[in-house]
Scaffold this motif. Structure first.
Motif, PDB file in Angstrom:
ATOM      1  N   LEU A   1      15.493  42.544 -10.711  1.00 25.40           N
ATOM      2  CA  LEU A   1      15.945  42.356 -11.766  1.00 25.40           C
ATOM      3  C   LEU A   1      15.912  40.847 -12.235  1.00 25.40           C
ATOM      4  CD1 LEU A   1      19.059  44.172 -12.080  1.00 25.40           C
ATOM      5  CD2 LEU A   1      17.475  44.076 -13.354  1.00 25.40           C
ATOM      6  N   ARG A   2      16.037  40.135 -11.209  1.00 28.39           N
ATOM      7  CA  ARG A   2      15.367  38.384 -11.440  1.00 28.39           C
ATOM      8  C   ARG A   2      14.318  37.957 -11.151  1.00 28.39           C
ATOM      9  NH1 ARG A   2      19.007  33.942 -11.856  1.00 28.39           N
ATOM     10  NH2 ARG A   2      18.116  32.364 -11.563  1.00 28.39           N
ATOM     11  N   LEU A   3      13.769  38.033  -9.920  1.00 31.60           N
ATOM     12  CA  LEU A   3      12.989  37.788  -9.409  1.00 31.60           C
ATOM     13  C   LEU A   3      11.617  37.851 -10.129  1.00 31.60           C
ATOM     14  CD1 LEU A   3      12.229  36.051  -6.967  1.00 31.60           C
ATOM     15  CD2 LEU A   3      11.658  36.982  -5.677  1.00 31.60           C
ATOM     16  N   TYR A   4      11.392  39.336  -9.698  1.00 26.16           N
ATOM     17  CA  TYR A   4       9.630  39.738 -10.334  1.00 26.16           C
ATOM     18  C   TYR A   4       9.636  39.049 -11.311  1.00 26.16           C
ATOM     19  CZ  TYR A   4       9.347  42.121  -6.192  1.00 26.16           C
ATOM     20  OH  TYR A   4       9.547  43.006  -4.727  1.00 26.16           O
ATOM     21  N   PRO A   5      10.611  39.114 -12.241  1.00 24.70           N
ATOM     22  CA  PRO A   5       9.947  39.206 -13.593  1.00 24.70           C
ATOM     23  C   PRO A   5      10.025  37.107 -13.765  1.00 24.70           C
ATOM     24  CG  PRO A   5      11.868  40.290 -13.396  1.00 24.70           C
ATOM     25  CD  PRO A   5      11.349  39.628 -12.177  1.00 24.70           C
ATOM     26  N   THR A   6      10.609  36.482 -12.883  1.00 25.97           N
ATOM     27  CA  THR A   6      10.890  35.342 -13.262  1.00 25.97           C
ATOM     28  C   THR A   6       9.302  34.765 -12.725  1.00 25.97           C
ATOM     29  OG1 THR A   6      13.503  35.259 -13.545  1.00 25.97           O
ATOM     30  CG2 THR A   6      12.078  32.861 -12.101  1.00 25.97           C
ATOM     31  N   LEU A   7       9.590  35.448 -11.664  1.00 27.23           N
ATOM     32  CA  LEU A   7       7.872  34.653 -10.910  1.00 27.23           C
ATOM     33  C   LEU A   7       6.336  35.175 -11.927  1.00 27.23           C
ATOM     34  CD1 LEU A   7       8.074  35.999  -7.108  1.00 27.23           C
ATOM     35  CD2 LEU A   7       7.915  33.748  -7.980  1.00 27.23           C
ATOM     36  N   ILE A   8       6.602  36.087 -12.999  1.00 25.11           N
ATOM     37  CA  ILE A   8       5.431  36.213 -13.322  1.00 25.11           C
ATOM     38  C   ILE A   8       5.493  35.486 -14.722  1.00 25.11           C
ATOM     39  CG2 ILE A   8       5.099  38.056 -14.851  1.00 25.11           C
ATOM     40  CD1 ILE A   8       5.825  40.554 -13.670  1.00 25.11           C
ATOM     41  N   LEU A   9       7.133  34.982 -14.896  1.00 27.05           N
ATOM     42  CA  LEU A   9       7.107  34.423 -16.318  1.00 27.05           C
ATOM     43  C   LEU A   9       6.347  32.890 -15.679  1.00 27.05           C
ATOM     44  CD1 LEU A   9       8.449  32.903 -18.376  1.00 27.05           C
ATOM     45  CD2 LEU A   9      10.285  32.292 -17.693  1.00 27.05           C
ATOM     46  N   ASN A  10       7.092  32.036 -14.457  1.00 22.78           N
ATOM     47  CA  ASN A  10       6.330  31.146 -14.214  1.00 22.78           C
ATOM     48  C   ASN A  10       5.053  31.576 -13.711  1.00 22.78           C
ATOM     49  OD1 ASN A  10       9.219  29.434 -14.316  1.00 22.78           O
ATOM     50  ND2 ASN A  10       9.584  31.131 -13.698  1.00 22.78           N
ATOM     51  N   ALA A  11       4.460  31.956 -13.255  1.00 16.88           N
ATOM     52  CA  ALA A  11       2.881  32.651 -13.087  1.00 16.88           C
ATOM     53  C   ALA A  11       1.683  31.739 -13.914  1.00 16.88           C
ATOM     54  CB  ALA A  11       2.579  33.841 -12.467  1.00 16.88           C
ATOM     55  N   ALA A  12       2.973  32.507 -15.328  1.00 13.54           N
ATOM     56  CA  ALA A  12       1.972  32.228 -16.405  1.00 13.54           C
ATOM     57  C   ALA A  12       2.270  30.421 -17.212  1.00 13.54           C
ATOM     58  CB  ALA A  12       2.970  33.456 -17.460  1.00 13.54           C
ATOM     59  N   PHE A  13       3.287  30.316 -16.762  1.00 12.89           N
ATOM     60  CA  PHE A  13       3.705  29.002 -17.407  1.00 12.89           C
ATOM     61  C   PHE A  13       1.741  27.998 -16.196  1.00 12.89           C
ATOM     62  CE2 PHE A  13       5.420  25.296 -16.270  1.00 12.89           C
ATOM     63  CZ  PHE A  13       5.309  24.131 -17.134  1.00 12.89           C
ATOM     64  N   LEU A  14       2.714  28.244 -15.568  1.00 13.29           N
ATOM     65  CA  LEU A  14       1.936  27.546 -14.408  1.00 13.29           C
ATOM     66  C   LEU A  14       0.296  27.646 -14.435  1.00 13.29           C
ATOM     67  CD1 LEU A  14       3.182  27.781 -11.125  1.00 13.29           C
ATOM     68  CD2 LEU A  14       2.902  25.691 -12.335  1.00 13.29           C
ATOM     69  N   LEU A  15       0.071  28.924 -15.372  1.00 20.69           N
ATOM     70  CA  LEU A  15      -1.322  29.483 -15.126  1.00 20.69           C
ATOM     71  C   LEU A  15      -2.352  28.645 -16.792  1.00 20.69           C
ATOM     72  CD1 LEU A  15      -3.767  31.563 -14.080  1.00 20.69           C
ATOM     73  CD2 LEU A  15      -2.976  32.898 -16.111  1.00 20.69           C
ATOM     74  N   ILE A  16      -0.674  28.261 -17.360  1.00 14.55           N
ATOM     75  CA  ILE A  16      -1.489  27.383 -18.401  1.00 14.55           C
ATOM     76  C   ILE A  16      -1.747  26.447 -18.416  1.00 14.55           C
ATOM     77  CG2 ILE A  16      -1.240  27.145 -21.062  1.00 14.55           C
ATOM     78  CD1 ILE A  16       0.482  29.620 -21.145  1.00 14.55           C
ATOM     79  N   PHE A  17      -0.740  25.178 -17.731  1.00 19.62           N
ATOM     80  CA  PHE A  17      -0.270  24.014 -17.838  1.00 19.62           C
ATOM     81  C   PHE A  17      -0.575  23.320 -16.087  1.00 19.62           C
ATOM     82  CE2 PHE A  17       2.569  25.600 -20.787  1.00 19.62           C
ATOM     83  CZ  PHE A  17       2.140  24.581 -22.233  1.00 19.62           C
ATOM     84  N   ILE A  18      -0.995  23.829 -16.042  1.00 16.07           N
ATOM     85  CA  ILE A  18      -1.388  23.899 -14.322  1.00 16.07           C
ATOM     86  C   ILE A  18      -2.624  22.504 -14.145  1.00 16.07           C
ATOM     87  CG2 ILE A  18      -3.289  25.149 -13.283  1.00 16.07           C
ATOM     88  CD1 ILE A  18      -1.768  24.817 -10.612  1.00 16.07           C
ATOM     89  N   TYR A  19      -3.117  22.728 -15.036  1.00 12.02           N
ATOM     90  CA  TYR A  19      -4.688  21.774 -15.244  1.00 12.02           C
ATOM     91  C   TYR A  19      -4.489  20.870 -16.042  1.00 12.02           C
ATOM     92  CZ  TYR A  19      -9.529  19.909 -15.507  1.00 12.02           C
ATOM     93  OH  TYR A  19     -10.482  19.562 -15.393  1.00 12.02           O
ATOM     94  N   PRO A  20      -3.621  21.099 -16.988  1.00 13.15           N
ATOM     95  CA  PRO A  20      -3.580  20.133 -17.245  1.00 13.15           C
ATOM     96  C   PRO A  20      -2.059  18.517 -16.993  1.00 13.15           C
ATOM     97  CG  PRO A  20      -2.839  20.892 -18.894  1.00 13.15           C
ATOM     98  CD  PRO A  20      -3.594  21.468 -17.824  1.00 13.15           C
ATOM     99  N   LEU A  21      -1.345  19.061 -15.989  1.00 11.14           N
ATOM    100  CA  LEU A  21      -0.812  18.473 -14.855  1.00 11.14           C
ATOM    101  C   LEU A  21      -1.313  17.618 -14.171  1.00 11.14           C
ATOM    102  CD1 LEU A  21       2.116  20.990 -14.967  1.00 11.14           C
ATOM    103  CD2 LEU A  21       2.765  18.636 -16.269  1.00 11.14           C
ATOM    104  N   LYS A  22      -1.646  18.616 -13.034  1.00 12.45           N
ATOM    105  CA  LYS A  22      -2.827  18.257 -12.162  1.00 12.45           C
ATOM    106  C   LYS A  22      -3.474  16.927 -12.600  1.00 12.45           C
ATOM    107  CE  LYS A  22      -6.644  19.493  -8.965  1.00 12.45           C
ATOM    108  NZ  LYS A  22      -7.949  18.385  -9.646  1.00 12.45           N
ATOM    109  N   ARG A  23      -4.553  17.246 -13.626  1.00 12.58           N
ATOM    110  CA  ARG A  23      -4.669  15.460 -13.780  1.00 12.58           C
ATOM    111  C   ARG A  23      -3.651  14.714 -14.504  1.00 12.58           C
ATOM    112  NH1 ARG A  23      -9.336  16.554 -19.015  1.00 12.58           N
ATOM    113  NH2 ARG A  23      -8.983  14.026 -18.196  1.00 12.58           N
TER     114      ARG A  23
END
Length: 172
Positions: free
Chosen positions: A138-160
């Motif tokens: 109910l919580r861990l898997y949906p949270t990980l999927i949501l945050n994995a999507a966030f990271l997929l979008i924003f990891i490159y600009p944040l890394k730079r």
């Protein structure tokens, strides 16, 4: 001016988490699932990975305290867990290479550690009576999927940004 951009980024991510929860419909991802956006914590982990352990742990402690004050009745859960997980991630990154793919998976691992830690603390002090398998589904898997999507979008600009910030710190 440059030294105010990093705290401003974290404050904006803190606010974005709250807005995400407020404006996302409750049944958007299947009714009883609990989505916990960890955008701020993801950025704190990336700061720890790409800038350094000391900065990451300091910012994690500050924003963990702010998180506790704003959202939680019990001060200390996020104040302890944010810097602790940042420290664990920094130790893991001593063994691994700090590239974007490794940082992505290690950040997801850090979010999982945070969620499990929060669940265990809540279960210990009887704030929740959810058993572990229900927590996973109910919580861990949906949270990980949501945050994995966030990271997929924003990891490159944040890394730079964090690499430029680390370079500016070295030049000072």
């Amino acid at each position: 001016m440059r030294k105010f951009l990093l705290p401003l980024l974290f404050i904006l991510l803190f606010i974005a988490e709250s807005l995400f929860v407020q404006f996302l419909p409750g049944d958007f991802f299947g009714g009883n699932r609990i989505l916990a956006p960890r955008f701020l914590f993801s950025a704190l982990l990336l700061l720890t990975i790409f800038v350094g352990r000391k900065k990451g742990i300091i910012y994690a402690a500050i924003f963990g305290l702010i998180f506790d004050i704003v959202y939680i009745e019990i001060i200390g859960i996020y104040l302890f867990l944010f810097p602790f997980v940042a420290y664990v991630i920094s130790k893991i990154m001593h063994v691994l290479q700090a590239n974007i793919i490794v940082a992505y998976f290690v950040s997801i691992l850090g979010i999982a550690l945070l969620e499990i830690g929060v669940y265990e603390m809540d279960y210990l002090i009887h704030v929740t009576n959810l058993d572990f398998l229900d927590f996973l589904n109910l919580r861990l898997y949906p949270t990980l999927i949501l945050n994995a999507a966030f990271l997929l979008i924003f990891i490159y600009p944040l890394k730079r940004y964090f690499e430029k910030y680390a370079e500016a710190l070295r030049d000072e």
